[in-house]
Design a protein around this motif. Structure first.
Motif: not given
Ligand code: FAD
Length: 465
Positions: A51-54, A60-61, A82, A84, A86, A89, A93, A186-188, A350, A354
């Motif tokens: 499930f993906e709300r986007d 994040t990317w 969703h 963050s 800039y 960026l 790593l 896995c909602n970040g 990360p 994961f």
């Molecule tokens: P996310 O990438 O946040 O994905 C979560 C997903 O869940 C999103 O698509 C969202 O839309 C979806 N979602 C949320 N709630 C719901 C819901 N209720 N229903 C359906 N969908 C939902 N990591 C690195 O390895 N190298 C870097 O250089 C690095 N730089 C970073 C810089 C910044 C500013 C930030 C914020 C993070 C950085 N990170 C970096 C960490 C990065 O967050 C992780 O690499 C990784 O992208 C996290 O993945 P994730 O799947 O856990 O979360």
């Protein structure tokens, strides 16, 4: 409060180690964690829906130029953006370290591609899209579909209520209730801002923004800005803003009150201890009593775990940013293995982490890998919490793995009969950390660990998908 009553959940059948049982699993989120979780679940023979709300994968990317109405992110009714990221960026790593173990983040040449060792965010998104295509994860994703409720139902299964928006002019909304054997969350955790608090902030008249809502430096042109924090984002953003601002003052808890404020190499950046108080005439006073007349404060002060959809009758809670109780940061003992979390640890590499968490979850769900009993898992969690408490580690640091991520990874790898972390990856991670401290401005373009890059590239040649 009375302790939560354990729900009646299905027990895993006693299987031979090689026999796998296929389950129906819902994965929430199509970021790096959700994509690799889905791949591992599929490899293990489970049926998976992501499930993906986007409207696209990558989490994040996926750079989003929009910012939220409440730029500090305090209003729970605000419409949430969703990502963050800039605009400027680049990864903090190197790509060799960052990539998944069996899908390395190698240089891809071609128009518009970014071949740098620490590439810009668009290249990471391309990499994740490539990963999803390679492992046919795209077809598993229900885009524009937000999970709004996850709760236990009869028979120990999970009801997942989702809401699909078509994104058109009419914005048609369709709610669906479905039942799954298991849910992988896995909602970040870089979306729900945490702001700094200090005396006087309520009456301070300037603009306040959390880094979640920082995109470009232009709004700070000719202004005096305070950036709070010492994370990678605080370092990047203060440099980004200094290019246009009059003055940038970085306030950080890692600088003690006894330290004099310091100007960086003739730049318009000053380093101070954390803010002591703010005044209603715009003045900000730092811990060492130095002060500045400030236009804007940027809070680079981190994020909160947030699971608004999860209803577990208090079996899993977020308390002072500790999600728990969780066995190995993944399974709530009373709900294992039917509910799991992939991606909670921070101060880690990360993607490969994961990947290992996902392998373990997939293997446990199929019955191929055995978990300890509920009581044993609970006892381990208690032991872990007591250890943190005895060491004076605040609760909110429970998922900070800066000191032991490789031990954790190697433990998971052992459970999954997968090779331990590569030596070059460990050394390169350490070398990058040291280089970042020695050369905060240029570590992405100057390094001394080229021999490790060669080792990684050699390793990637033997990497089989
Ligand atoms: P996310 O990438 O946040 O994905 C979560 C997903 O869940 C999103 O698509 C969202 O839309 C979806 N979602 C949320 N709630 C719901 C819901 N209720 N229903 C359906 N969908 C939902 N990591 C690195 O390895 N190298 C870097 O250089 C690095 N730089 C970073 C810089 C910044 C500013 C930030 C914020 C993070 C950085 N990170 C970096 C960490 C990065 O967050 C992780 O690499 C990784 O992208 C996290 O993945 P994730 O799947 O856990 O979360």
């Amino acid at each position: 409060m009375a302790p939560p009553t354990p729900p009646r959940l299905p027990t895993l059948p006693l299987t031979t180690p090689t026999k796998k049982t296929s389950r129906n699993i819902a994965v929430i989120g199509a970021g790096a964690a959700g994509l690799v979780a889905a791949r591992e679940l599929r490899r293990e023979g489970h049926k998976v829906v992501i499930f993906e709300r986007d409207f696209m994968l990558g989490g994040t990317w996926v750079f989003d130029p929009r910012v939220e109405r409440d730029q500090l992110g305090l209003d729970p009714s605000r419409s949430v953006v969703h990502s963050s990221l800039y605009y400027s960026l680049r990864t903090n790593l190197p790509r060799e370290v960052m990539g998944f173990r069996d899908y390395p983040f190698v240089v891809v040449k071609g128009p518009g591609r970014d071949a740098r060792r620490f590439p810009g965010h668009r290249e990471v998104l391309r990499y994740l899209c490539g990963f999803a295509e390679e492992f046919r994860a795209v077809g598993l994703i229900r885009f524009r579909t937000e999970v709004v409720r996850v709760g236990l139902v009869e028979g120990g299964k999970w009801e997942v209520k989702s809401r699909r928006r078509d994104g058109g002019d009419e914005d048609v909304v369709v709610d669906v209730n479905e039942v799954y054997d298991g849910v992988v969350v896995c909602n970040g955790h870089y979306t729900e801002p945490r702001a700094a608090e200090f005396p006087g902030i309520d009456m301070w008249p300037g603009v306040q923004i959390h880094s979640h809502n920082y995109r470009i430096p232009e709004p700070f042109r000719d202004q005096v800005v305070v950036v709070i924090g010492s994370s990678a984002s605080a370092i990047d953003i203060s440099r980004d803003i200094a290019g246009v601002a009059k003055e940038v003052h970085v306030a950080s808890r890692s600088i003690t009150k006894e330290t004099a404020s310091e100007q960086l190499d003739n730049k318009n950046i000053w380093l101070h201890p954390m803010i002591e108080r703010a005044l209603d005439d715009g003045t900000v006073i730092f811990g060492n009593e130095s002060s500045a007349d400030v236009d804007a404060i940027l809070h680079c002060t981190g994020y909160k775990y947030h699971f608004p959809f999860l209803e577990t009758s208090n079996i899993v809670n977020v308390d002072d940013n500790c999600v728990g109780p969780l066995y190995q940061h993944i399974f709530p003992p009373l709900l294992a293995p039917w509910l799991s979390f992939v991606g909670l640890p921070w101060k880690v590499i990360p993607f490969p982490l994961f990947e290992l968490q996902s392998k373990w979850v997939a293997g446990v769900l199929s019955g191929r890998i055995q978990l300890p009993s509920q009581e044993e898992m609970m006892a381990k969690v208690e032991e872990f919490y007591l250890k943190l408490e005895a060491a004076g580690v605040p609760k909110r640091y429970t998922h900070n793995m800066s000191d032991y991520q490789f031990d954790y990874n190697d433990w998971l790898a052992g459970e999954c009969e997968f090779p331990a972390s590569e030596e070059w990856r460990k050394q390169m991670y350490t070398a990058t950390g040291k280089n970042r401290i020695a050369r905060p401005e240029t570590y992405r373009d100057e390094w001394e660990d080229q021999h490790l890059v060669l080792q990684a590239q050699e390793d990637f040649l033997h990497c089989s998908l």
